[in-house]
Design a protein around this motif. Sequence first.
Motif, PDB file in Angstrom:
ATOM      1  N   THR A  18       0.842  -1.192   0.000  1.00  0.00           N
ATOM      2  CA  THR A  18       0.000   0.000   0.000  1.00  0.00           C
ATOM      3  C   THR A  18       0.883   1.249   0.000  1.00  0.00           C
ATOM      4  O   THR A  18       2.083   1.182   0.311  1.00  0.00           O
ATOM      5  CB  THR A  18      -0.892   0.016   1.246  1.00  0.00           C
ATOM      6  OG1 THR A  18      -0.052   0.094   2.412  1.00  0.00           O
ATOM      7  CG2 THR A  18      -1.751  -1.240   1.322  1.00  0.00           C
ATOM      8  N   PRO A  19       0.321   2.410  -0.327  1.00  0.00           N
ATOM      9  CA  PRO A  19       1.108   3.651  -0.244  1.00  0.00           C
ATOM     10  C   PRO A  19       1.715   3.864   1.143  1.00  0.00           C
ATOM     11  O   PRO A  19       2.845   4.347   1.264  1.00  0.00           O
ATOM     12  CB  PRO A  19       0.086   4.735  -0.591  1.00  0.00           C
ATOM     13  CG  PRO A  19      -0.913   4.045  -1.469  1.00  0.00           C
ATOM     14  CD  PRO A  19      -1.018   2.652  -0.922  1.00  0.00           C
ATOM     15  N   GLU A  20       0.970   3.504   2.189  1.00  0.00           N
ATOM     16  CA  GLU A  20       1.498   3.653   3.554  1.00  0.00           C
ATOM     17  C   GLU A  20       2.713   2.752   3.769  1.00  0.00           C
ATOM     18  O   GLU A  20       3.685   3.152   4.425  1.00  0.00           O
ATOM     19  CB  GLU A  20       0.405   3.321   4.570  1.00  0.00           C
ATOM     20  CG  GLU A  20      -0.757   4.284   4.588  1.00  0.00           C
ATOM     21  CD  GLU A  20      -1.795   4.023   3.511  1.00  0.00           C
ATOM     22  OE1 GLU A  20      -2.738   4.827   3.415  1.00  0.00           O
ATOM     23  OE2 GLU A  20      -1.659   3.016   2.769  1.00  0.00           O
ATOM     24  N   MET A  21       2.671   1.558   3.210  1.00  0.00           N
ATOM     25  CA  MET A  21       3.811   0.655   3.324  1.00  0.00           C
ATOM     26  C   MET A  21       5.022   1.210   2.577  1.00  0.00           C
ATOM     27  O   MET A  21       6.152   1.195   3.091  1.00  0.00           O
ATOM     28  CB  MET A  21       3.450  -0.730   2.781  1.00  0.00           C
ATOM     29  CG  MET A  21       2.479  -1.510   3.633  1.00  0.00           C
ATOM     30  SD  MET A  21       2.103  -3.103   2.848  1.00  0.00           S
ATOM     31  CE  MET A  21       0.774  -3.673   3.909  1.00  0.00           C
ATOM     32  N   ARG A  22       4.800   1.702   1.375  1.00  0.00           N
ATOM     33  CA  ARG A  22       5.917   2.225   0.581  1.00  0.00           C
ATOM     34  C   ARG A  22       6.560   3.433   1.271  1.00  0.00           C
ATOM     35  O   ARG A  22       7.784   3.588   1.259  1.00  0.00           O
ATOM     36  CB  ARG A  22       5.430   2.589  -0.821  1.00  0.00           C
ATOM     37  CG  ARG A  22       5.026   1.368  -1.652  1.00  0.00           C
ATOM     38  CD  ARG A  22       4.684   1.750  -3.075  1.00  0.00           C
ATOM     39  NE  ARG A  22       4.205   0.610  -3.841  1.00  0.00           N
ATOM     40  CZ  ARG A  22       4.995  -0.271  -4.467  1.00  0.00           C
ATOM     41  NH1 ARG A  22       6.316  -0.135  -4.388  1.00  0.00           N
ATOM     42  NH2 ARG A  22       4.472  -1.275  -5.146  1.00  0.00           N
ATOM     43  N   GLU A  23       5.732   4.277   1.872  1.00  0.00           N
ATOM     44  CA  GLU A  23       6.281   5.420   2.598  1.00  0.00           C
ATOM     45  C   GLU A  23       7.117   4.954   3.788  1.00  0.00           C
ATOM     46  O   GLU A  23       8.217   5.462   4.039  1.00  0.00           O
ATOM     47  CB  GLU A  23       5.151   6.331   3.067  1.00  0.00           C
ATOM     48  CG  GLU A  23       5.645   7.561   3.807  1.00  0.00           C
ATOM     49  CD  GLU A  23       4.511   8.451   4.295  1.00  0.00           C
ATOM     50  OE1 GLU A  23       4.793   9.424   5.019  1.00  0.00           O
ATOM     51  OE2 GLU A  23       3.337   8.164   3.959  1.00  0.00           O
ATOM     52  N   ALA A  24       6.590   3.977   4.529  1.00  0.00           N
ATOM     53  CA  ALA A  24       7.329   3.448   5.676  1.00  0.00           C
ATOM     54  C   ALA A  24       8.633   2.794   5.237  1.00  0.00           C
ATOM     55  O   ALA A  24       9.666   2.929   5.917  1.00  0.00           O
ATOM     56  CB  ALA A  24       6.455   2.439   6.430  1.00  0.00           C
ATOM     57  N   MET A  25       8.611   2.100   4.118  1.00  0.00           N
ATOM     58  CA  MET A  25       9.832   1.469   3.605  1.00  0.00           C
ATOM     59  C   MET A  25      10.886   2.515   3.256  1.00  0.00           C
ATOM     60  O   MET A  25      12.080   2.339   3.539  1.00  0.00           O
ATOM     61  CB  MET A  25       9.497   0.613   2.385  1.00  0.00           C
ATOM     62  CG  MET A  25       8.632  -0.600   2.705  1.00  0.00           C
ATOM     63  SD  MET A  25       7.958  -1.424   1.237  1.00  0.00           S
ATOM     64  CE  MET A  25       9.387  -2.366   0.716  1.00  0.00           C
ATOM     65  N   ARG A 235      20.339  -9.065   6.166  1.00  0.00           N
ATOM     66  CA  ARG A 235      21.078  -7.814   6.348  1.00  0.00           C
ATOM     67  C   ARG A 235      20.156  -6.628   6.604  1.00  0.00           C
ATOM     68  O   ARG A 235      19.411  -6.648   7.550  1.00  0.00           O
ATOM     69  CB  ARG A 235      22.026  -7.578   5.155  1.00  0.00           C
ATOM     70  CG  ARG A 235      23.011  -8.721   4.908  1.00  0.00           C
ATOM     71  CD  ARG A 235      23.916  -8.954   6.098  1.00  0.00           C
ATOM     72  NE  ARG A 235      24.827 -10.078   5.867  1.00  0.00           N
ATOM     73  CZ  ARG A 235      25.699 -10.530   6.763  1.00  0.00           C
ATOM     74  NH1 ARG A 235      25.772  -9.972   7.959  1.00  0.00           N
ATOM     75  NH2 ARG A 235      26.482 -11.547   6.487  1.00  0.00           N
ATOM     76  N   GLN A 236      20.134  -5.608   5.760  1.00  0.00           N
ATOM     77  CA  GLN A 236      19.333  -4.397   6.024  1.00  0.00           C
ATOM     78  C   GLN A 236      17.856  -4.667   5.711  1.00  0.00           C
ATOM     79  O   GLN A 236      17.266  -4.090   4.798  1.00  0.00           O
ATOM     80  CB  GLN A 236      19.860  -3.206   5.222  1.00  0.00           C
ATOM     81  CG  GLN A 236      21.181  -2.666   5.736  1.00  0.00           C
ATOM     82  CD  GLN A 236      22.363  -3.566   5.392  1.00  0.00           C
ATOM     83  OE1 GLN A 236      22.390  -4.183   4.322  1.00  0.00           O
ATOM     84  NE2 GLN A 236      23.330  -3.655   6.296  1.00  0.00           N
ATOM     85  N   ALA A 237      17.269  -5.522   6.518  1.00  0.00           N
ATOM     86  CA  ALA A 237      15.901  -5.982   6.270  1.00  0.00           C
ATOM     87  C   ALA A 237      14.852  -5.030   6.830  1.00  0.00           C
ATOM     88  O   ALA A 237      13.654  -5.301   6.711  1.00  0.00           O
ATOM     89  CB  ALA A 237      15.710  -7.375   6.864  1.00  0.00           C
ATOM     90  N   GLY A 238      15.287  -3.926   7.402  1.00  0.00           N
ATOM     91  CA  GLY A 238      14.332  -2.976   7.957  1.00  0.00           C
ATOM     92  C   GLY A 238      13.366  -2.415   6.942  1.00  0.00           C
ATOM     93  O   GLY A 238      12.237  -2.039   7.290  1.00  0.00           O
ATOM     94  N   VAL A 239      13.786  -2.364   5.665  1.00  0.00           N
ATOM     95  CA  VAL A 239      12.860  -1.872   4.633  1.00  0.00           C
ATOM     96  C   VAL A 239      11.670  -2.817   4.478  1.00  0.00           C
ATOM     97  O   VAL A 239      10.560  -2.386   4.152  1.00  0.00           O
ATOM     98  CB  VAL A 239      13.582  -1.675   3.280  1.00  0.00           C
ATOM     99  CG1 VAL A 239      14.544  -0.502   3.364  1.00  0.00           C
ATOM    100  CG2 VAL A 239      14.307  -2.938   2.840  1.00  0.00           C
ATOM    101  N   ALA A 243       7.360  -2.266   6.224  1.00  0.00           N
ATOM    102  CA  ALA A 243       6.077  -2.585   5.581  1.00  0.00           C
ATOM    103  C   ALA A 243       5.293  -3.584   6.417  1.00  0.00           C
ATOM    104  O   ALA A 243       4.060  -3.489   6.531  1.00  0.00           O
ATOM    105  CB  ALA A 243       6.325  -3.140   4.183  1.00  0.00           C
ATOM    106  N   ALA A 244       5.993  -4.547   7.022  1.00  0.00           N
ATOM    107  CA  ALA A 244       5.320  -5.550   7.846  1.00  0.00           C
ATOM    108  C   ALA A 244       4.686  -4.910   9.077  1.00  0.00           C
ATOM    109  O   ALA A 244       3.608  -5.327   9.517  1.00  0.00           O
ATOM    110  CB  ALA A 244       6.307  -6.634   8.254  1.00  0.00           C
ATOM    111  N   LEU A 245       5.319  -3.887   9.649  1.00  0.00           N
ATOM    112  CA  LEU A 245       4.741  -3.190  10.794  1.00  0.00           C
ATOM    113  C   LEU A 245       3.438  -2.484  10.411  1.00  0.00           C
ATOM    114  O   LEU A 245       2.477  -2.469  11.180  1.00  0.00           O
ATOM    115  CB  LEU A 245       5.743  -2.194  11.368  1.00  0.00           C
ATOM    116  CG  LEU A 245       6.820  -2.797  12.277  1.00  0.00           C
ATOM    117  CD1 LEU A 245       7.975  -1.818  12.469  1.00  0.00           C
ATOM    118  CD2 LEU A 245       6.229  -3.195  13.626  1.00  0.00           C
TER     119      LEU A 245
END
Length: 346
Positions: A18-25, A235-239, A243-245
């Motif tokens: 979703t747009p919210e996920m992409r922004e968070a990523m 590794r840098q899996a925070g992206v 989105a999962a959050l």
Amino acid sequence: MPSSVIADLRSDTVTTPTPEMREAMARAEVGDDVYGEDPTVNELQAEVARLTGFEAGLFMPSGSMTNQVAIALHTRRGEEVICAEGSHIYEWELGMMAAFSGVVPRFVTAPLGVPDPEDVRLAVRHSVHQSPTGLISLENTHNKAGGTIIPLEVIEQIRAVADAEGLPLHLDGARVFNAAAALDVPLSEITRHFHTVSVCLSKGLGAPVGSVLVGTAGQMKQAHRYRKMLGGGMRQAGVLAAAALVALRDGPARLQADHRRARVLAEALAGAGYRVNLAAVQTNIIYVTLPDAAAHVARWAEHGVLASALGPDSVRFVLHHQVGDDALAGAMDVLLQDRAVAGALK
């Protein structure tokens, strides 16, 4: 793929961020997760552990990996894993319980995906002439049975069997949020009965990637090693965790609408002569028995409706938050006007 898709009903894994996920990523703070230094991953792991009532969690690329790591945690080579017939850990995880952990399944019958606790007890092996039992595993909801729910009292009884036999109890909770939504209970009301739980975030909740295994802090320390063995150090899996959050925050509230739409579609299909076991339509999954399933699926795809042929006479439809009421109505028009189905069912 057709040029224009009315509804993609192949799986609830097909959703796009979703747009919210992409922004968070885009905004995610990241670090090296193999060193445990990605703050967004750590936040996700802690939140899933909190929601499920466990001490710790570990983020992994897939539910297959979290399940197989859990099996490795609980078993020794040569042991058996008691599971319901049709369980995902056997049907769709490519023999990894044997290849990675050196264990084999011991199936119990499970009408509508629900094993009888007494059958589970009788499946436990003690003889020196047989493979010993190492683990009991349940799947809730049960995919192959139709997205069916294990009643809480049955889970309690199977946990009592596990305790009496001194065995660990694992939950393949790929769609456990769907079970909680259908039962209208907190997630922890289901998960508290287990020693480990695999929770998928990329199915009904809508995250693009990922599952979390929860258990004790000690178990997750060992699980980290098994994840590394399986190539799951991201590794840098925070992206991805970012989105999962968002999925964890927004996804559960949408699940009951998915269930409602699944029931609407199932009843319409049954009314049109499709062979549907309506008793199995408890969440967001519908199975239809239809001869020459692949041919029908291919024809529907030409008209913009995507489904999955999971056997010569089995078709699966899965509802998710990116199939709204208008898309569902369009899909029903295609499916209900298919004259070839009427001929196949005669």
